[in-house]
Design an enzyme around this catalytic site. Sequence first.
Site, short mmCIF file in Angstrom:
data_model
loop_
_atom_site.label_atom_id
_atom_site.label_comp_id
_atom_site.label_asym_id
_atom_site.label_seq_id
_atom_site.Cartn_x
_atom_site.Cartn_y
_atom_site.Cartn_z
N LYS A 13 0.82 -1.22 0.00
CA LYS A 13 0.00 0.00 0.00
C LYS A 13 0.85 1.26 0.00
O LYS A 13 0.61 2.18 -0.77
CB LYS A 13 -0.87 0.10 1.26
CG LYS A 13 -1.89 -0.95 1.46
CD LYS A 13 -2.80 -0.59 2.64
CE LYS A 13 -2.10 -0.47 3.97
NZ LYS A 13 -1.63 -1.71 4.58
N ARG A 88 -9.01 1.62 8.92
CA ARG A 88 -8.60 0.24 9.18
C ARG A 88 -9.68 -0.52 9.93
O ARG A 88 -9.51 -1.71 10.20
CB ARG A 88 -7.34 0.25 10.03
CG ARG A 88 -6.07 -0.11 9.25
CD ARG A 88 -4.95 -0.03 10.25
NE ARG A 88 -3.78 -0.75 9.91
CZ ARG A 88 -2.66 -0.17 9.45
NH1 ARG A 88 -2.64 1.11 9.17
NH2 ARG A 88 -1.58 -0.90 9.26
N ARG A 123 11.61 -6.01 4.09
CA ARG A 123 11.14 -4.63 4.05
C ARG A 123 12.02 -3.71 4.90
O ARG A 123 12.41 -4.06 6.01
CB ARG A 123 9.70 -4.59 4.56
CG ARG A 123 9.04 -3.26 4.34
CD ARG A 123 7.58 -3.46 4.24
NE ARG A 123 6.93 -3.22 5.52
CZ ARG A 123 5.69 -2.77 5.63
NH1 ARG A 123 4.97 -2.55 4.55
NH2 ARG A 123 5.16 -2.58 6.81
N ARG A 156 11.54 -1.90 10.56
CA ARG A 156 10.62 -1.47 11.61
C ARG A 156 10.47 -2.57 12.64
O ARG A 156 10.44 -3.74 12.30
CB ARG A 156 9.25 -1.15 11.01
CG ARG A 156 9.17 0.21 10.42
CD ARG A 156 7.95 0.41 9.57
NE ARG A 156 6.74 -0.21 10.10
CZ ARG A 156 5.56 -0.12 9.49
NH1 ARG A 156 5.46 0.55 8.36
NH2 ARG A 156 4.50 -0.69 10.00
N ARG A 167 -0.18 -8.73 13.34
CA ARG A 167 -0.77 -7.68 12.49
C ARG A 167 -1.67 -8.29 11.41
O ARG A 167 -2.71 -7.73 11.07
CB ARG A 167 0.34 -6.84 11.84
CG ARG A 167 1.06 -5.97 12.86
CD ARG A 167 2.31 -5.37 12.29
NE ARG A 167 2.02 -4.33 11.32
CZ ARG A 167 2.91 -3.91 10.42
NH1 ARG A 167 4.11 -4.44 10.38
NH2 ARG A 167 2.59 -2.97 9.59
P1 AMP Z 1 1.32 1.06 9.14
O1 AMP Z 1 2.59 1.78 8.94
O2 AMP Z 1 0.18 1.64 8.32
O3 AMP Z 1 1.43 -0.44 8.97
O4 AMP Z 1 0.89 1.29 10.67
C1 AMP Z 1 1.71 0.86 11.73
C2 AMP Z 1 0.91 0.76 13.02
O5 AMP Z 1 0.33 2.04 13.34
C3 AMP Z 1 -0.27 -0.20 12.98
O6 AMP Z 1 0.11 -1.54 13.21
C4 AMP Z 1 -1.14 0.37 14.10
O7 AMP Z 1 -0.62 0.04 15.38
C5 AMP Z 1 -0.96 1.87 13.90
N1 AMP Z 1 -1.97 2.41 12.94
C6 AMP Z 1 -1.72 2.98 11.72
N2 AMP Z 1 -2.86 3.34 11.12
C7 AMP Z 1 -3.86 3.00 11.97
C8 AMP Z 1 -5.29 3.07 11.92
N3 AMP Z 1 -5.91 3.60 10.86
N4 AMP Z 1 -5.98 2.60 12.98
C9 AMP Z 1 -5.38 2.08 14.06
N5 AMP Z 1 -4.05 1.95 14.17
C10 AMP Z 1 -3.28 2.40 13.14
#
Ligand code: AMP
Length: 210
Positions: A13, A88, A123, A156, A167
């Site tokens: 994404k 999400r 990644r 990360r 996740r």
């Molecule tokens: P990402 O980089 O989008 O994979 O986000 C990393 C982490 O941030 C996720 O595993 C969640 O803990 C938090 N996070 C990011 N976006 C959201 C969202 N829309 N709702 C809830 N938690 C989020």
Amino acid sequence: MNIIMLGAPGAGKGTQAAVLCEHFGIPTISTGNMIREALKNGTEMGLKAKSFMDEGKLVPDEVVIGIVKERLAEDDCKKGFILDGFPRTIPQAEALDAMGVEIQYVINIDVSDERIINRMSGRRVCENCGRPYHLVNLKPSKEGICDDCGGTLVQRKDDHPDTVLARLDVYHKETEPLADYYDKQGKLINVEGQDEVDTTTDLILKEIEA
Ligand code: AMP
């Protein structure tokens, strides 16, 4: 044009959002990057989010909805935006609808769990600007260094194998139902995520520009 990127963590994404952002000249709004930034700056919200993030759990809806609402009110979002990692959950999608935000396309990048687990190990992200890379599929020009800002590329914490499984579990329970939600609104575009970034981009653009 307002776009939402959907898909499991590691489906690509963020990478596709970066390409589309350049292609259409509209900003990407990544809640994950905003939360990581808040954490880096030691804000109260960042510190609150840390434990959820580290365990691969979702940050509470009201926290993320608040930051997205503020961000969408900024001037650069007037000509359009790409939401990467938001919504999400169904309540987040409902909150977006309640804000009166019109979405044209919801791009759902479909990749099997098995391929995601394999991909996540390679990644890397820039620790400075958050740009994503991959050791095999999306290498920087100079190993370990961000092409954009010269920052160091790191793995990360939540890309480590145990957290990836957590996740994915959260994704299937909380986020996957959004595909149906947006399909019912006639906005869903399903694209099978390919290993080659450009091939996936071509598939997406073909659908959007059709
Ligand atoms: P990402 O980089 O989008 O994979 O986000 C990393 C982490 O941030 C996720 O595993 C969640 O803990 C938090 N996070 C990011 N976006 C959201 C969202 N829309 N709702 C809830 N938690 C989020």
